[in-house]
Design a protein around this motif. Structure first.
Motif, short mmCIF file in Angstrom:
data_model
loop_
_atom_site.label_atom_id
_atom_site.label_comp_id
_atom_site.label_asym_id
_atom_site.label_seq_id
_atom_site.Cartn_x
_atom_site.Cartn_y
_atom_site.Cartn_z
N THR A 16 79.58 11.98 11.67
CA THR A 16 80.06 11.33 10.77
C THR A 16 80.70 10.00 11.46
O THR A 16 80.49 9.51 12.73
CB THR A 16 81.30 11.21 11.14
OG1 THR A 16 82.14 11.09 9.91
CG2 THR A 16 82.61 11.95 12.03
N GLU A 18 82.64 5.93 10.15
CA GLU A 18 83.84 5.70 9.36
C GLU A 18 83.68 4.07 9.90
O GLU A 18 83.92 3.47 9.35
CB GLU A 18 84.59 6.05 8.80
CG GLU A 18 85.09 7.64 9.00
CD GLU A 18 83.94 8.06 7.51
OE1 GLU A 18 84.61 6.80 6.46
OE2 GLU A 18 83.00 8.85 7.01
N ASN A 19 83.57 3.90 10.86
CA ASN A 19 83.60 2.78 11.96
C ASN A 19 82.18 1.95 12.08
O ASN A 19 81.98 1.75 13.13
CB ASN A 19 84.46 3.18 13.08
CG ASN A 19 83.81 3.91 14.04
OD1 ASN A 19 82.49 4.75 13.80
ND2 ASN A 19 84.22 4.06 15.29
N ASP A 22 82.89 -1.35 14.13
CA ASP A 22 83.24 -0.71 15.30
C ASP A 22 82.40 -2.10 16.93
O ASP A 22 81.37 -1.86 16.84
CB ASP A 22 84.10 0.08 15.59
CG ASP A 22 85.16 0.39 15.11
OD1 ASP A 22 85.64 -0.67 14.29
OD2 ASP A 22 85.80 0.77 15.36
N SER A 60 91.01 9.32 20.52
CA SER A 60 91.61 8.64 19.77
C SER A 60 92.72 7.53 20.56
O SER A 60 93.24 6.46 20.33
CB SER A 60 92.61 9.38 19.05
OG SER A 60 93.69 8.12 18.23
N LYS A 65 85.36 4.93 20.92
CA LYS A 65 84.59 4.24 19.43
C LYS A 65 83.92 5.72 18.80
O LYS A 65 83.65 5.57 17.85
CB LYS A 65 84.07 2.96 19.72
CG LYS A 65 84.93 2.49 19.77
CD LYS A 65 86.64 1.39 18.45
CE LYS A 65 86.61 0.66 19.20
NZ LYS A 65 88.37 0.48 18.15
N LYS A 84 86.86 11.80 11.03
CA LYS A 84 86.87 10.51 10.16
C LYS A 84 88.05 10.43 9.78
O LYS A 84 88.55 8.96 9.23
CB LYS A 84 86.68 11.09 8.49
CG LYS A 84 85.35 12.11 8.74
CD LYS A 84 84.47 12.79 7.47
CE LYS A 84 83.50 13.47 7.16
NZ LYS A 84 83.14 13.72 5.92
N GLU A 85 89.56 11.13 10.65
CA GLU A 85 90.66 10.74 10.07
C GLU A 85 90.88 9.59 11.27
O GLU A 85 91.88 8.73 11.04
CB GLU A 85 91.55 11.66 9.88
CG GLU A 85 91.16 12.68 8.53
CD GLU A 85 91.96 14.08 9.20
OE1 GLU A 85 92.96 14.44 9.97
OE2 GLU A 85 92.32 14.67 7.83
N GLU A 86 90.34 9.14 12.15
CA GLU A 86 90.04 8.76 13.59
C GLU A 86 89.55 7.68 13.15
O GLU A 86 90.12 6.54 14.03
CB GLU A 86 90.19 9.47 15.14
CG GLU A 86 92.08 10.30 14.93
CD GLU A 86 93.30 9.91 14.81
OE1 GLU A 86 93.75 8.93 14.94
OE2 GLU A 86 93.95 10.66 14.43
N SER A 87 88.82 7.47 12.15
CA SER A 87 87.59 6.23 12.75
C SER A 87 86.58 6.31 13.73
O SER A 87 85.94 5.59 14.30
CB SER A 87 88.23 5.00 12.13
OG SER A 87 88.43 5.01 10.88
#
Length: 116
Positions: A16, A18-19, A22, A60, A65, A84-87
């Motif tokens: 995963t 999502e970031n 970063d 987190s 990251k 995913k929720e915490e990117s």
């Protein structure tokens, strides 16, 4: 470097991300999550064999990251959902933590692979 640069490393499989844009400034290898929480630098990559939801919670808290899970360990669905929720990006790598650490160190410019 950016999180998405890890996906280009040989043997790294994105679970995963999502970031991807970063910034990553450092890395930390460890399996004792209390040690990771107290010592891992923020904006870093965690290299570990701890493949569970608590690893994401610690990452987190520490401002990590990305997490690289080594030694052919699988990533459970609840871990990936939490990431995913915490990117927080999660990658798997079949090799050892040492091998993953060397690859990440070269990418970060911490060592020069051509010098041995």
């Amino acid at each position: 470097m950016q999180v998405k640069d890890l996906a280009a490393l040989e043997g790294f499989v994105t679970q995963t991300m999502e970031n991807g844009d970063d910034s990553v400034l450092d890395a930390y290898a460890g399996d004792l999550l209390s040690d990771v929480m107290g010592n891992a630098p923020s904006d870093s990559v965690l290299i570990t064999i701890q493949a569970h939801k608590n690893t994401v919670a610690v990452a987190s808290l520490a401002g990590i990251k990305a997490i690289i899970i080594c030694n052919q360990r699988s990533t459970p669905p609840d871990m990936l959902q939490a990431a995913k929720e915490e990117s927080i990006a999660v990658f798997t790598f079949d090799g050892t933590q040492f091998e993953a650490s060397c690859k990440v160190a070269c990418l970060l410019g911490k060592v020069d692979a051509r010098k041995g």
